[in-house]
Design an enzyme around this catalytic site. Structure first.
Site, PDB file in Angstrom:
ATOM      1  N   LYS A 119       0.733  18.918  62.720  1.00 15.24           N
ATOM      2  CA  LYS A 119       0.377  19.644  63.947  1.00 15.24           C
ATOM      3  C   LYS A 119       0.162  21.136  63.651  1.00 15.24           C
ATOM      4  O   LYS A 119      -0.837  21.719  64.054  1.00 15.24           O
ATOM      5  CB  LYS A 119       1.485  19.480  65.005  1.00 15.24           C
TER       6      LYS A 119
ATOM      7  N   ARG B 181       8.478  18.766  74.532  1.00 16.18           N
ATOM      8  CA  ARG B 181       9.136  17.778  73.678  1.00 16.18           C
ATOM      9  C   ARG B 181      10.112  16.907  74.451  1.00 16.18           C
ATOM     10  O   ARG B 181      10.728  16.017  73.872  1.00 16.18           O
ATOM     11  CB  ARG B 181       9.943  18.530  72.628  1.00 16.18           C
TER      12      ARG B 181
ATOM     13  N   ARG C 125       6.950  19.814  51.626  1.00 12.57           N
ATOM     14  CA  ARG C 125       6.617  21.078  52.304  1.00 12.57           C
ATOM     15  C   ARG C 125       7.456  22.226  51.755  1.00 12.57           C
ATOM     16  O   ARG C 125       8.649  22.090  51.547  1.00 12.57           O
ATOM     17  CB  ARG C 125       6.850  20.956  53.809  1.00 12.57           C
TER      18      ARG C 125
ATOM     19  N   ARG D  50      12.419  24.155  54.101  1.00 14.90           N
ATOM     20  CA  ARG D  50      13.018  24.352  55.417  1.00 14.90           C
ATOM     21  C   ARG D  50      14.340  23.613  55.466  1.00 14.90           C
ATOM     22  O   ARG D  50      14.424  22.482  54.987  1.00 14.90           O
ATOM     23  CB  ARG D  50      12.078  23.795  56.505  1.00 14.90           C
TER      24      ARG D  50
ATOM     25  N   ARG E 181      15.759  13.855  62.787  1.00 15.69           N
ATOM     26  CA  ARG E 181      14.614  14.402  63.543  1.00 15.69           C
ATOM     27  C   ARG E 181      13.714  13.263  64.025  1.00 15.69           C
ATOM     28  O   ARG E 181      13.177  13.323  65.141  1.00 15.69           O
ATOM     29  CB  ARG E 181      13.804  15.369  62.670  1.00 15.69           C
TER      30      ARG E 181
END
Ligand code: AP5
Length: 225
Positions: free
Chosen positions: A13, A88, A127, A160, A171
């Site tokens: 996203k 969300r 990532r 992260r 998550r």
């Protein structure tokens, strides 16, 4: 154009929003980025948000709703926006609906990035972000020129805290339970468009441009890059 991007963690996203904002001249409103910025600055909001984010849980609705409302009320939001990571929860969706109705700026499209678990896992584990400027990389898909160093500001790249394996699982559970129900909600309102988050960035971008044209939006590219 006023867009919402919905999808699981790692669906791409933020990456696609970065391309669309340049191409279409929209502002990118990422609640994740805004909250990480508050943490970096050590604000009261940042201190509260950090404990939820590090565990992969959602930050309480009222904090995020206030943050987004303030951002959408700034004059530059009138030219169009991409909401990335908001809403969300059903409460956030309801609040967004009433805020935008009061401002006379209804949503145009809600893009759902449907993404396979294999792709999500590969993207999140690879990532890396710049600890200083926040630029997003991937160890194989989008590596920096020099390993571990940000191309833009030369700072060290980090993982992260919520991209650790055990936090990713939580998550995903939070996403399924609290956010996925919004897909049905926006489907009922006729705003939803499903696309494949598994596609490469440029391929997905082409799909989106076609989709915008089919829906009658006059897509004028503001960037030539
Ligand atoms: P947030 O930052 O919004 O995280 P998220 O929704 O889990 O999404 P991600 O940032 O992990 O993934 P993405 O889909 O943006 O993928 P990306 O483009 O980076 O939220 C973090 C936390 O903040 C939440 O857990 C919560 O605590 C809090 N929060 C935020 N909003 C909230 C809200 N509204 N309410 C309550 N709490 C909230 O891509 C991932 C990787 O893949 C990158 O390395 C990228 O380079 C690579 N990549 C991306 N696209 C592609 C592609 N097409 N092909 C190949 N590689 C790709």
């Amino acid at each position: 154009m006023r867009l919402v991007l919905i999808g699981p963690p790692g669906a791409g996203k933020g990456t696609q929003a970065g391309v669309l904002m340049k191409d279409l001249g929209l502002i990118h409103v990422s609640t994740g980025d805004m909250l990480r910025e508050s943490i970096k600055k050590g604000t009261a909001l940042g201190l509260k948000a950090k404990e939820y984010m590090d565990q992969g849980s959602l930050v309480p609705d009222q904090l995020v709703i206030a943050l987004v409302k303030e951002r959408l009320e700034r004059p530059d939001a009138a030219k169009g926006f991409i909401l990335d990571g908001f809403p969300r929860t059903p409460e956030q969706a309801e609040s967004l609906g009433s805020t935008l109705q009061a401002m006379g700026m209804p949503l145009d499209v809600v893009l759902y990035f449907k993404t396979s678990i294999q792709v999500i896992t590969r993207r999140l584990s690879g990532r890396r972000i710049c600890g200083q400027c926040g630029k997003n990389y991937h160890v194989t898909n989008f590596p920096p020129k020099k390993t571990g160093i940000c191309d833009v500001c030369g700072s060290t790249l980090v993982q992260r805290p919520d991209d650790r394996e055990e936090t990713i699982a939580h998550r995903m559970e939070v996403y399924e339970k609290q956010t996925a129900p919004l897909i049905d909600h926006y489907c009922r309102t006729g705003l939803l468009a499903e696309v494949s988050g598994d596609l490469e960035v440029a391929d997905l971008n082409k799909v989106l441009m076609e989709l915008f044209k089919k829906r009658g939006f006059d897509v004028v590219l503001t960037s030539t890059s």
